[in-house]
Design a protein around this motif. Structure first.
Motif: not given
Length: 653
Positions: A524-525, A554, A558-560, A623
């Motif tokens: 989900n980029k 994630d 809120a960085q991806y 993560s």
């Protein structure tokens, strides 16, 4: 959008001899249901659900002591009750196919001569072993566990066990000992069977020490039976132990115990990549009618077929292979590596056994493509009429490769299903064409749809794979899940009353299906959902890439982060040149949004023992989740491959 190329189409003989054609003729004559083709048949099968499954029950002449009160009490999930009042036994429906016209099993192993086992021998050994188990006190509902490889004794043991009404479970002896304990300890078995060892890659591996340790971890076991598969010597398990020859020594009359339709048949376990593996309980009746339907009306199997599907006993495919005996097929068993003595090992087994239907993982077919293999030039594959691909997404390029190296009459049957139902949801159809890159459609009785986040069925859009109506082989329950909460949370938390399987799919206007990857590993980029399968389809055909893994993580604020891990092909490195080639291909074939944030060299892509990439565990590790919480190493083909990602994540932090 133009339709993709048609790679295979049924001819007049295919249509005339197909089981679905015979079934539609039977429906017309016996039920007054007149259907004009496979699409109409599928629509009827999912809208008139009770009529369809009642017809399946009668068409295949399911044997029961008593009539059922109703095909289905209510269309609910979970909790649907099928054919209440019927009493039957899965083993009986296998053994009633005994014939002298063809063997029950064809058996191969590395560096061993091929041999055949007759139906008479199968029936005789099942009756003998069942007698021994009854003498040992085994009763309906007791559990029998097998630490067994893909040898004929495992088939005999399973059928004998369920003929009594005991509950069967098995895992392969190459399985990590902790993984076997995690599974079998939940079941508290009364009987344990184990091979003394197994073959793989030209070597023999003794498992007697592991079998002895496994027995120590299972205090409820009252009898251990050892199968001398490789002639290994070593410690004997504690307690009462007999060898296989003793267990089947006495001739006995075959006795079958008929049981309620919902009586537990076996326990299959989820891959258990995180947490304790889920014990999936399926019923005698549910599996009997599902596998009768799937074998004939799905795969178009005939009694004259020789069915070879390379599988470990830890994969539900092994149970499905045994289930093709319900159709009267000859099953082909192979104990060894699909890559022994070389890449064409799996094809060689199909050739030597005279297999007419050959199944394998998509990853194996893709590896053959990358190696430039041409099996039909090196061996006789003339008996083949169907090749099944499953386990993961089949890359688009592999479809074209397949039809460039095999005879045009062979149907490529790409399919997808699950341990959860021990069958398929979507797959091929003998009456419909094969389109490039697309699964032909849902199987009969399976209302499979793509749903968006609002719970709406969508066409030509990517959505969750949702099974809208119940299936008889859905689990009756999970083991040690008394309130059903774990079962509910596994499938029904997103769409109440509807089964969400966890795959991300697209259904076309033609009714064909494209599997886009696991929905729990969706990329989900920049707010755009993407399937990992799309990335693999572009990256892995590149000459410099041997394997790859892409995940999306994630991060705080809120960085991806979307890295692509690449195993380089022999003689190549993941250098600037290869990175540029990968990025250019992704931009050209997909979009700039699909370009990873980083391309990283890795020595290995970790997989489950059934070949699925460990995208979610790697995502969790990146993560910051500890390895013991992110993945169950007992379910992994190479734990060191996972540890590499742990070290990578630690270095990055």
């Amino acid at each position: 959008m133009s339709d993709p190329e048609i790679l295979w189409s049924p001819n007049d003989e295919d249509v005339a001899t197909a089981a679905q054609t015979h079934f539609m003729n039977w429906l017309r004559a016996e039920r007054g249901v007149d259907l004009d083709g496979p699409d109409a048949l599928w629509t009827w099968s999912v809208t008139e659900l009770e009529a369809f499954w009642g017809a399946v029950y009668d068409y295949f002449e399911v044997a029961s002591d008593a009539p059922y009160s109703a095909v289905l009490d209510r269309r609910v999930m979970p909790g649907a009750k099928w054919f209440e009042g019927a009493t039957l036994n899965y083993a009986e429906h296998i053994l009633r196919n005994a014939t002298a016209e063809r063997p029950a099993m064809v058996v191969l192993a590395e560096n061993e001569p091929i041999r055949e086992i007759s139906w008479a021998t199968l029936v005789r050994d099942v009756a003998a072993l069942a007698h021994t188990l009854r003498e040992a006190g085994l009763q309906p509902g007791d559990r029998v566990c097998g630490y067994m490889s893909n040898v004929p004794e495992t088939v005999v043991a399973m059928i004998a066990c369920v003929s009594i009404g005991a509950v069967w479970s098995v895992c392969a002896p190459d399985f990590g000992l902790s993984g076997a304990k995690d599974r079998f300890a939940q079941l508290e078995p009364k009987v344990l069977l184990g091979v003394d060892g197994y073959r793989f890659g030209g070597k023999k591996f003794s498992r007697l020490p592991e079998l002895a340790e496994l027995r120590e971890a299972l205090p409820t076991v009252e009898l251990t039976i050892i199968v001398p598969s490789i002639g290994a010597e070593g410690p004997r398990p504690a307690g009462r132990v007999i060898d296989w020859d003793t267990a089947v020594a006495d001739d006995a009359e075959l006795q079958i115990t008929r049981l309620p339709f919902s009586h537990p048949l076996w326990v299959l376990f989820s891959s258990g990549t995180t947490g304790l593996p889920k014990g999936i309980v399926q019923s005698h009746g549910g599996i009997t009618v599902e596998q009768l339907k799937a074998g004939a009306l799905g795969l178009d199997l005939r009694p004259t077929d020789r069915f070879y599907f390379f599988s470990s006993t830890s994969w539900m495919v092994w149970n499905f292979v045994v289930g093709t005996l319900l159709r009267g097929c000859t099953i082909v068993l192979y104990d060894g590596s699909p890559g022994f003595p070389d890449m064409l090992g799996n094809w060689r087994v199909a050739s030597e056994s005279g297999a007419t239907v050959f199944g394998t993982g998509a990853a194996y077919l893709s590896a053959c493509e990358k190696a430039g293999a041409e099996p039909a030039k090196e061996m006789d594959l003339s008996a083949l009429r169907v090749v099944i691909s499953t386990g993961s997404v089949l890359p688009a390029s592999t479809w074209k490769w397949f039809y460039s190296i095999l005879p045009a009459h062979v149907r490529l049957d790409s399919s997808s299903g699950g341990t959860d139902v021990c069958s398929g949801f979507v797959g091929g159809n003998a009456l419909k064409p094969v389109h490039h890159g697309e699964i032909t459609g849902p199987y009969l009785g399976v209302r499979a749809e793509a749903w968006n986040g609002a719970g709406e069925s969508v066409i030509n859009e990517v959505g969750e794979l949702v099974i809208v109506e119940p299936m008889p082989s859905m689990p009756t329950h999970f083991w040690n899940d008394p309130d059903g909460q774990r079962y509910h949370d596994s499938y029904f938390d997103m769409y109440p009353g509807r089964w969400r399987h966890g795959d991300w799919i697209r259904v076309t206007e033609r009714g064909t299906v494209v599997i886009e990857g696991r929905s729990d590993s969706t990329l989900n980029k920049a707010g755009v959902r993407m399937g990992s399968a799309d990335v693999y389809a572009v990256v892995e055909p590149l000459a410099g890439v041997a394997d790859s893994l892409v995940v999306g993580v994630d991060l705080p604020d809120a960085q991806y982060y979307m890295p692509l891990f690449v195993v380089p092909a022999d003689g190549r490195e993941v250098d600037d040149e290869l990175r540029a080639e990968i990025i250019a291909a992704i931009r050209r074939e997909l979009s700039p949004r699909h370009v990873p944030d980083e391309i990283i060299a890795t020595p290995r892509v970790p997989r489950t023992r059934t070949g699925k990439k460990l995208e979610v565990p790697v995502k969790r590790i990146l993560s910051g989740v500890p390895i013991e919480s992110a993945v169950n190493l007992g379910s992994v083909d190479d734990p060191d491959a996972v540890r590499w990602y742990v070290d990578f994540a630690a270095a990055r932090r």
